[in-house]
Motif scaffolding. Sequence first.
Motif, PDB file in Angstrom:
ATOM      1  N   GLU A 146       0.837  -1.210   0.000  1.00 28.58           N
ATOM      2  CA  GLU A 146       0.000   0.000   0.000  1.00 28.58           C
ATOM      3  C   GLU A 146       0.870   1.258   0.000  1.00 28.58           C
ATOM      4  O   GLU A 146       0.658   2.194   0.758  1.00 28.58           O
ATOM      5  N   GLU A 149       1.043   2.270  -6.958  1.00 30.82           N
ATOM      6  CA  GLU A 149       1.044   0.939  -7.569  1.00 30.82           C
ATOM      7  C   GLU A 149       1.910   0.900  -8.818  1.00 30.82           C
ATOM      8  O   GLU A 149       2.511  -0.135  -9.136  1.00 30.82           O
ATOM      9  N   ARG A 174      -6.371   2.752   0.759  1.00 30.73           N
ATOM     10  CA  ARG A 174      -5.680   1.792  -0.100  1.00 30.73           C
ATOM     11  C   ARG A 174      -5.471   2.365  -1.499  1.00 30.73           C
ATOM     12  O   ARG A 174      -6.409   2.890  -2.113  1.00 30.73           O
ATOM     13  N   THR A 225      -4.867   0.421  -3.905  1.00 22.98           N
ATOM     14  CA  THR A 225      -5.371  -0.610  -4.798  1.00 22.98           C
ATOM     15  C   THR A 225      -6.863  -0.496  -5.063  1.00 22.98           C
ATOM     16  O   THR A 225      -7.330  -0.800  -6.163  1.00 22.98           O
ATOM     17  N   ASP A 226      -7.663  -0.064  -4.044  1.00 18.32           N
ATOM     18  CA  ASP A 226      -9.111   0.012  -4.264  1.00 18.32           C
ATOM     19  C   ASP A 226      -9.774   1.248  -3.647  1.00 18.32           C
ATOM     20  O   ASP A 226     -10.998   1.402  -3.715  1.00 18.32           O
ATOM     21  N   GLU A 278     -10.211   2.046  -0.585  1.00 19.26           N
ATOM     22  CA  GLU A 278     -10.910   1.814   0.673  1.00 19.26           C
ATOM     23  C   GLU A 278     -10.021   2.184   1.864  1.00 19.26           C
ATOM     24  O   GLU A 278      -8.779   2.065   1.802  1.00 19.26           O
TER      25      GLU A 278
END
Length: 370
Positions: A256, A262, A311, A313-314, A316
Motif C-alpha cells: 500500500e 502501484e 488503499r 489498490t481500491d 478503501e
Amino acid sequence: MLRACLHTALIFTLACGAGDDESPAVDPIYEAPGPYGVGNATISVTDTARDRQLTIEIWYPQSSTSSTGEAIEEFVADAEDTSTFEALLADAPESCPSRQTTSQRGAMANQDIDSLPLLVFSHCHNCTRFSSFAIAERLASHGFMVAAPDHTGNTLFDDLKGEGAPLDSEFLRVRAADISFVIDNLVMNREFTGVDPNRIGVYGHSFGAVTTGLVLQNDPRPIAGFAIASPMENPLLTGVEIESITDPVGFLVAVEDNSITEIGNLFIRQNYDDVTSAAWKGEVADAGHWSFSDICGVHPQFAACCGTGTRQTDGEPFEYVPVASGIAIAQAYITAFFDAHLNKSANASRYLSTSRFPELLDVQEHAATP
C-alpha cells in the motif's frame, strides 16, 4: 548530549582473534538480535575531489553482549537541528517513529573478530543517515559493520531550511558517488581496519534504493544489494539498467505504498523479473512507504506508514501494519539476505525461501539466469 567524532583507532582497530571458525555454532534467528552488542559512532570525512563533506554513522559489533541504547535525537549533531527534531518528535504520533536505539555510542569494538563484512546504507529523499537505524543495529548484532552517510544537501534538515537537493537523476549520481566514497574510506584507504574488502554490500530506502542500483551497476566492490520500497531501474530517476546488474539483489515491496504508488510497485516487480542475477522479493501487506523506517510520522511527508490510510489498490480505508512489525520484517530478511550472500550462510538461504510472517509477507526468489 553526547556527541562523538571518534578517531577510528579508538574503536575500529580489531585485534587478531577468534575469526570465522569461532562464530556462533547455532543457526542465527534473524527475527532476534544476534550474539553481539552494538556500538555506534559518528565521523566526518571530506571528499576533496568533489569538495564534499559527509557525516557518516557507523554501527559495529561491540565488546559487550548488550547495549544500553539512547534516544533517537542523540544522532542529531547540530544544536539547532536537534531542537527542530525534538519538536517534530513531540508532534509525531506516539506509535509511529522509533524513539529509542539499542546501540551504545562510542563502545569498544569486539576484539575477537578478525574481519567484518561491510554494508553501506543510502537513505531516502530528504531523510537522514539514521532513518533506518533499527535495521543497522540488527545487522551489526549479527556481525556486520554498517555505515550510513547523510547525503549532504538531501537531508530532512536541508529540506526544512529550504535548501534541499532535487529528486532527479543528476543528484542520483551525487548520491552514488557518496556511497562509493564511503567504501573508499572504510576499505580502500585503510582508514578503518577490520573490514573485509571481499564482503561488501549496499542497501537503501526509496531514493536510496535507486542509489543502491546505480552503485551495484558501476562500482565492482559491492557483491550484493537490497532495495527497500523503490525500483532500482525506473523512468523517473534514470541511469540504472537492471539487466546490467550481475550481483544478487533483494526487493522489499510496501503493497500500500502511496508514495511511489502501484505504478512504482509494478516497476519493482518488473525489476525482479528482469534482473538476471539471483534475486529475492518480499511483499508486505498493508505496508506504506515508511513502514520500514524509524522516522515514520516524524514529518508529514513521512506519514504514509502509520494509523489509518486509503488503499492505493481500491480506495478503501485501512489500517497500516504496525511500524514495529514492518521494521521487524525488514530487519529479519535484510539480515538473512546479506548473511546468505556475503557470508555464504546456508541457513540464511533457507530462511529467505519461506515467509516467517505468513499473514503479512509473501516471498519469491529466483536463481541467476544466463
